[in-house]
Design a protein around this motif. Structure first.
Motif, PDB file in Angstrom:
ATOM      1  N   LYS B  84       0.811  -1.241   0.078  1.00 30.91           N
ATOM      2  CA  LYS B  84       0.135   0.022  -0.007  1.00 30.91           C
ATOM      3  C   LYS B  84       1.026   1.083  -0.048  1.00 30.91           C
ATOM      4  N   PHE B  85       0.498   2.121  -1.091  1.00 32.29           N
ATOM      5  CA  PHE B  85       1.038   3.446  -0.977  1.00 32.29           C
ATOM      6  C   PHE B  85       0.358   4.547  -0.710  1.00 32.29           C
ATOM      7  N   ASP B  86       0.636   5.414   0.221  1.00 32.61           N
ATOM      8  CA  ASP B  86      -0.409   6.646   0.405  1.00 32.61           C
ATOM      9  C   ASP B  86       0.570   7.827   0.210  1.00 32.61           C
ATOM     10  N   PHE B  87      -0.179   8.715  -0.846  1.00 32.69           N
ATOM     11  CA  PHE B  87       0.479   9.911  -1.096  1.00 32.69           C
ATOM     12  C   PHE B  87      -0.193  10.988  -0.677  1.00 32.69           C
ATOM     13  N   ILE B  88       0.454  12.090   0.053  1.00 30.12           N
ATOM     14  CA  ILE B  88      -0.335  13.189   0.627  1.00 30.12           C
ATOM     15  C   ILE B  88       0.510  14.217   0.093  1.00 30.12           C
ATOM     16  N   ALA B  89      -0.432  15.307  -0.439  1.00 27.20           N
ATOM     17  CA  ALA B  89       0.174  16.276  -1.109  1.00 27.20           C
ATOM     18  C   ALA B  89       1.121  17.337  -0.022  1.00 27.20           C
ATOM     19  N   LYS B  90       2.118  17.535  -0.509  1.00 28.73           N
ATOM     20  CA  LYS B  90       3.278  18.590   0.256  1.00 28.73           C
ATOM     21  C   LYS B  90       3.399  17.748   1.482  1.00 28.73           C
ATOM     22  N   THR B  91       3.361  16.283   1.906  1.00 21.46           N
ATOM     23  CA  THR B  91       4.036  15.862   2.934  1.00 21.46           C
ATOM     24  C   THR B  91       4.657  14.649   2.547  1.00 21.46           C
ATOM     25  N   GLY B  92       4.430  13.892   1.363  1.00 17.72           N
ATOM     26  CA  GLY B  92       5.182  12.682   1.026  1.00 17.72           C
ATOM     27  C   GLY B  92       4.272  11.601   1.055  1.00 17.72           C
ATOM     28  N   LYS B  93       5.081  10.434   1.033  1.00 16.88           N
ATOM     29  CA  LYS B  93       4.381   9.274   0.982  1.00 16.88           C
ATOM     30  C   LYS B  93       4.670   8.283   2.256  1.00 16.88           C
ATOM     31  N   LYS B  94       3.737   7.349   2.269  1.00 11.80           N
ATOM     32  CA  LYS B  94       3.890   6.198   3.138  1.00 11.80           C
ATOM     33  C   LYS B  94       3.963   5.071   2.578  1.00 11.80           C
ATOM     34  N   ILE B  95       4.610   3.936   3.039  1.00  9.87           N
ATOM     35  CA  ILE B  95       4.462   2.733   2.124  1.00  9.87           C
ATOM     36  C   ILE B  95       4.281   1.794   3.275  1.00  9.87           C
ATOM     37  N   TRP B  96       3.171   0.888   3.268  1.00  7.29           N
ATOM     38  CA  TRP B  96       2.887  -0.435   3.681  1.00  7.29           C
ATOM     39  C   TRP B  96       3.041  -1.794   3.389  1.00  7.29           C
ATOM     40  N   VAL B  97       3.600  -2.567   3.892  1.00  5.92           N
ATOM     41  CA  VAL B  97       3.701  -4.149   3.499  1.00  5.92           C
ATOM     42  C   VAL B  97       2.931  -4.858   4.556  1.00  5.92           C
ATOM     43  N   ASN B  98       1.873  -5.692   4.064  1.00 10.52           N
ATOM     44  CA  ASN B  98       1.211  -6.367   4.852  1.00 10.52           C
ATOM     45  C   ASN B  98       0.671  -5.636   6.255  1.00 10.52           C
ATOM     46  N   GLY B  99       0.529  -4.440   6.034  1.00  7.19           N
ATOM     47  CA  GLY B  99      -0.150  -3.708   7.179  1.00  7.19           C
ATOM     48  C   GLY B  99       0.934  -3.081   7.840  1.00  7.19           C
ATOM     49  N   LYS B 100       2.371  -3.297   7.631  1.00  8.65           N
ATOM     50  CA  LYS B 100       3.533  -2.878   8.512  1.00  8.65           C
ATOM     51  C   LYS B 100       4.021  -1.585   7.625  1.00  8.65           C
ATOM     52  N   ASN B 101       4.204  -0.611   8.468  1.00 13.88           N
ATOM     53  CA  ASN B 101       4.599   0.572   7.884  1.00 13.88           C
ATOM     54  C   ASN B 101       6.010   0.437   7.529  1.00 13.88           C
ATOM     55  N   SER B 102       6.693   0.520   6.201  1.00 20.72           N
ATOM     56  CA  SER B 102       8.195   0.512   5.849  1.00 20.72           C
ATOM     57  C   SER B 102       8.705   1.880   6.109  1.00 20.72           C
ATOM     58  N   LYS B 103       9.552   2.221   7.082  1.00 18.95           N
ATOM     59  CA  LYS B 103      10.223   3.524   7.410  1.00 18.95           C
ATOM     60  C   LYS B 103      10.970   4.038   6.496  1.00 18.95           C
ATOM     61  N   LYS B 104      11.761   3.096   6.146  1.00 21.21           N
ATOM     62  CA  LYS B 104      12.837   3.490   5.253  1.00 21.21           C
ATOM     63  C   LYS B 104      12.731   2.881   3.816  1.00 21.21           C
ATOM     64  N   ILE B 105      13.165   3.570   2.709  1.00 24.54           N
ATOM     65  CA  ILE B 105      13.004   3.028   1.399  1.00 24.54           C
ATOM     66  C   ILE B 105      13.942   1.857   1.364  1.00 24.54           C
ATOM     67  N   SER B 106      14.930   1.894   1.786  1.00 19.90           N
ATOM     68  CA  SER B 106      15.632   0.638   1.845  1.00 19.90           C
ATOM     69  C   SER B 106      15.146  -0.545   2.435  1.00 19.90           C
ATOM     70  N   ASP B 107      14.163  -0.353   3.657  1.00 18.91           N
ATOM     71  CA  ASP B 107      13.495  -1.602   3.981  1.00 18.91           C
ATOM     72  C   ASP B 107      12.693  -2.074   3.052  1.00 18.91           C
ATOM     73  N   TYR B 108      12.104  -1.234   2.293  1.00 17.26           N
ATOM     74  CA  TYR B 108      10.890  -1.521   1.133  1.00 17.26           C
ATOM     75  C   TYR B 108      11.618  -2.459   0.060  1.00 17.26           C
ATOM     76  N   LEU B 109      12.823  -1.799  -0.297  1.00 20.09           N
ATOM     77  CA  LEU B 109      13.274  -2.316  -1.848  1.00 20.09           C
ATOM     78  C   LEU B 109      13.410  -3.653  -1.675  1.00 20.09           C
ATOM     79  N   GLY B 110      13.146  -4.369  -2.634  1.00 22.16           N
ATOM     80  CA  GLY B 110      13.640  -5.717  -2.642  1.00 22.16           C
ATOM     81  C   GLY B 110      12.263  -6.722  -2.472  1.00 22.16           C
ATOM     82  N   ASN B 111      11.231  -6.092  -2.330  1.00 23.28           N
ATOM     83  CA  ASN B 111       9.772  -6.895  -2.157  1.00 23.28           C
ATOM     84  C   ASN B 111       9.449  -7.152  -3.531  1.00 23.28           C
ATOM     85  N   ILE B 112       9.574  -6.544  -4.433  1.00 26.08           N
ATOM     86  CA  ILE B 112       9.366  -6.886  -5.913  1.00 26.08           C
ATOM     87  C   ILE B 112      10.398  -6.136  -6.967  1.00 26.08           C
TER      88      ILE B 112
END
Lengths: 197, 372
Positions: B84-112
């Protein structure tokens, strides 16, 4: 959206680190709901703290007197100094009760982007402390990011010729951690910093 | 690796979208400016967290909206995950994998892993060095977390050092404070350069295999042109030592220019075809074959690391290719790779239709083509 004094209050609260516009609003409304005495107590505490708390004239950590309770404690090992970036780092190390030496707060790190060079840090003060003293070891406890590392390298080059032993806080696997859950960088660093049993 | 479903909300020209994909080929057909590439963009973000259009996240929001979302189900190594990617204007994005927030981009990369083929790939052969550096960096960042972290640190040190060089130029700071930055710069650079060198040797082996498989009687080869050893063999420590000495010898020039003028950020790749520099001595057709081959090599390299094929996005690629090169690509697209293709005419894909799901894209809506 808000105007007058309320807007100003939210704006002031929102200037603090970690406080976004929404949290600032919540804090403002919370404070307005409180009794006058409660808010007064908070205001007085803030002003009193600001007027009383200062930097220790020896180590630059926070204290209420000229010299902090650590620097003035005769039971602390004055042959050992741990150099850290900010006053709150002193609290982190003190919490562990594992360190019985003294501290020296640099008040920042080298960072050209922020206009910070060696002259902007409390380095002259550190050198003065080491002159004619019985300090045998300086532990560099700056953060393991590139700015903290640059500061550590700089201090190492500066202090070693003085004949004092200079060490760096180890970085690697977290205590009680599981190798399985450590990230690749942490494991790589831990491999680099391995020691003989 | 598979992306099985995609839901979009206020993303580009899509107000609401909810589609299921085929495990094999998915073809998006539509006229220009209907939103075909926007779908590929969403899929690319699921892989890399960033758009290939190199735009700010706020530009991903549907005009007039202040939040957008991408939801997807993916399968990697047989495991299902919700992204799940949430984009909020002027704030940025939040990424969730299986409902868990990936705080760092480097934690997320490698999922696919997602690889894009597009007409601009020709720039890998014809364009500036930056295109080729981006190619190796992207491939290494997808497959090697240590590389990613060293690259981030290198860039941070480089920025600090360049700032300091300008300060020295303007006599705001003394020269002797360069040392701590140089030391870190060369040690990160040593790791980066060695990893690039090894990667390129592997890519060359893969390229040889690809050319053989496609029956092309030519030899394509990449030479790593680093700024320190200029193509000669080196080891990590040697690189760091030589880099440091070179920095010393060009100190005056760097201060005069106010920037770091050698190092991995100035690397290039020389691409050779039958031992000649392909930038100057090859035809447009040969260059297209080489650009596609580089992407194919990227796909095969990812397979060699993860034992699973990445997802392929082909943006408007068939319209640019002649029949011979279309043939190369179709031969390469194995049935166990999930692909997403955009095009304007179904007839361009006749060879792929039997196994494909075709979507008609029209003004931000996708409908399954019933004739599939």
């Amino acid at each position: 959206m808000y105007s007058g004094i309320l807007a100003r209050m939210i704006d002031e609260l929102g200037r603090m680190p970690g406080i976004g516009p929404k949290t600032a609003q919540r804090l403002a409304f919370y404070l307005l709901r409180q009794e006058r005495a409660e808010v007064e107590r908070l205001a007085h505490t803030l002003i009193e703290a600001k007027e009383t708390i200062r930097y220790c004239s020896i180590c630059f950590s926070l204290c209420e007197n000229e010299i902090c309770s650590i620097c003035s404690n005769p039971r602390r090992d004055s042959a050992l100094i741990c150099v850290v970036e900010e006053p709150n780092d002193v609290f982190s190390l003190e919490r562990t009760r594992a360190f019985n030496g003294l501290y020296h707060v640099l008040m920042g790190t080298l960072s050209p982007l922020d206009g910070m060079g060696p002259d902007d840090l409390k380095i002259t003060e550190l050198l003065r402390r080491l002159q004619n003293s019985r300090v045998g070891e300086v532990i560099i406890g700056t953060n393991p990011d590139v700015e903290g590392e640059a500061t550590a390298i700089y201090l190492g080059k500066l202090l070693k010729p003085l004949g004092v032993k200079v060490t760096r806080l180890a970085s690697g696997l977290p205590a009680n951690g599981n190798l399985e859950y450590a990230d690749d960088i942490t494991i790589t660093r831990a491999l680099g910093g391995r020691r003989e049993l | 690796m598979r992306i099985t479903t995609l839901k979009l909300k206020n993303f580009r020209n899509y107000q609401e979208l909810d589609i299921d994909f085929s495990d094999h080929s998915n073809i998006f057909i539509g006229n220009n400016a209907q939103g075909k590439t926007n779908l590929l963009e969403a899929l690319y973000i699921i892989g890399s967290t960033k758009s290939f259009r190199r735009v700010h996240d706020d530009q991903l929001l549907k005009i007039g909206q202040n939040n957008a979302g991408i939801n997807a189900e993916i399968i990697k190594k047989g495991l299902k995950k919700t992204i799940k990617f949430d984009f909020i204007a002027k704030t940025g994005k939040k990424i969730w994998v299986n409902g868990k927030n990936s705080k760092k981009i480097s934690d997320y990369l490698g999922n696919i892993n997602v690889i894009l083929f597009c007409p601009e790939d020709l720039m890998l052969i014809k364009g500036e060095a930056a295109f080729r550096r981006r190619f190796i960096d992207s491939l290494l960042c997808q497959t090697d977390n240590v590389y990613l972290s060293h690259l981030i640190n290198f860039q941070r040190v480089l920025k600090q050092r360049n700032f300091l060089l300008k300060d020295i130029q303007e006599r705001k700071k003394a020269k002797d404070v360069l040392g701590p930055w140089d030391e870190q710069l060369v040690s990160f650079a040593g790791v980066i350069a060695k990893k690039r060198d090894i990667l390129i040797k592997n890519v060359n082996k893969i390229l040889e295999m690809i050319y053989k498989k496609l029956n092309i009687d030519e030899k394509m080869e990449i030479i790593y042109k680093d700024t320190i050893f200029k193509g000669e063999n080196f080891e990590e420590e040697e690189y760091a030592t030589k880099y440091k000495n070179k920095l010393k010898s060009i100190n005056f020039e760097e201060i005069r220019k106010g920037m770091t003028i050698i190092g991995p950020h100035r690397d290039d790749l020389e691409i050779k075809l039958d031992n000649l520099n392909a930038r100057f001595y090859s035809s447009q057709g040969q260059q297209r074959t080489m650009a596609i081959s580089l992407r194919m090599a990227e796909v095969e390299y990812i397979y060699s690391v993860f034992s699973e094929y990445p997802i392929l996005l082909l943006d408007d690629i068939f319209s640019e290719l002649d029949d011979k090169r279309k043939g190369y690509l179709i031969k390469f697209l194995k049935p166990d790779i999930q692909i997403f293709i955009t095009g304007t005419r179904v007839s361009d894909f006749s060879q792929m239709i039997p196994r494909a799901r075709v979507f008609n894209i029209n003004q931000g809506k996708a409908a399954i083509n019933k004739n599939e």
